[in-house]
Write an enzyme that holds these catalytic residues in place. Sequence first.
Site, PDB file in Angstrom:
ATOM      1  N   SER A 143       0.649  -1.596  -0.039  1.00 11.66           N
ATOM      2  CA  SER A 143      -0.138   0.132   0.011  1.00 11.66           C
ATOM      3  C   SER A 143       1.210   1.560   0.324  1.00 11.66           C
ATOM      4  CB  SER A 143      -0.745  -0.274   1.352  1.00 11.66           C
ATOM      5  OG  SER A 143      -1.487   1.155   1.411  1.00 11.66           O
ATOM      6  N   TYR A 156      -2.628  -0.219  10.531  1.00 12.98           N
ATOM      7  CA  TYR A 156      -2.126  -0.908   8.990  1.00 12.98           C
ATOM      8  C   TYR A 156      -0.866  -0.063   7.813  1.00 12.98           C
ATOM      9  CZ  TYR A 156      -4.369  -1.383   4.669  1.00 12.98           C
ATOM     10  OH  TYR A 156      -4.686  -1.517   2.744  1.00 12.98           O
TER      11      TYR A 156
END
Length: 263
Positions: A143, A156
Amino acid sequence: MTKLRNKNIIITGASSGIGEEIALQVAEQGGNPILVARSVDKLKRMKMELESTYSVKCSFYQADLTDLSEWRRTLHQIMEDIAQVDALINNAGFGIFNKVGETNWEDIERMFQLNVYALIMGTHEILPYFINRREGHIINIGSQAGKIATPKSSVYSATKHAVIGFSNALRLEVEDQGVFVTTVNLGPVRTNFFDMADPSGNYQKAIGRYMLDPEKVARNITKALFTNKREINMPGWMEMGSKFYNLFPKLTERMLKSQFNKK
């Protein structure tokens, strides 16, 4: 269009979002998707639809990847059932956007179990097989959050930073053994990821016009299969931002403070 024909490709998190789109495009290009997810009903429907529409072989395996023992058993079963596995796409993952002090510890553990440990487990188990064949491709979904950490995505971002670091080192370890390793670093994608990450919908509203199309993301991933591509970074402007951030972190945080706090 022909390089995927008859290739057997494991896709985790295949029952929705990016994973579902990847499975569709693999089948469309003549590849054989091997679907792994928890939703057995959805996997059954996908198998029937992909086989009837594209005349490919599609197999599926129900597994909770946060249970590492179950994931190991499932992967070994796949290796027994499928004569030749050609690629592993570690797509399964989730995020919860919240401040660290307000996040349940159980959610923190689950994010690491799925986003990091399951990804490393799958890679660890299949890697000797690929090395022995001197052929194989591992694609890890990272990501842009692993490159630029922002408020409410601390955990995250940490999991995706781990994915990027793991992939970068692994790539160097196997580059002379016929195995490709590609990291996919994405900005926000228009999928059900945000049902859990942002149940209020506020973040989606704030960045809605910037969200990536999952079909386009999947197209870029399948295009990269069986090519020695280091990274896929989308969108391009966000990747440019991450490079600027690496050079000038303090300045970037000051300039983009209001954007970073949109969650």
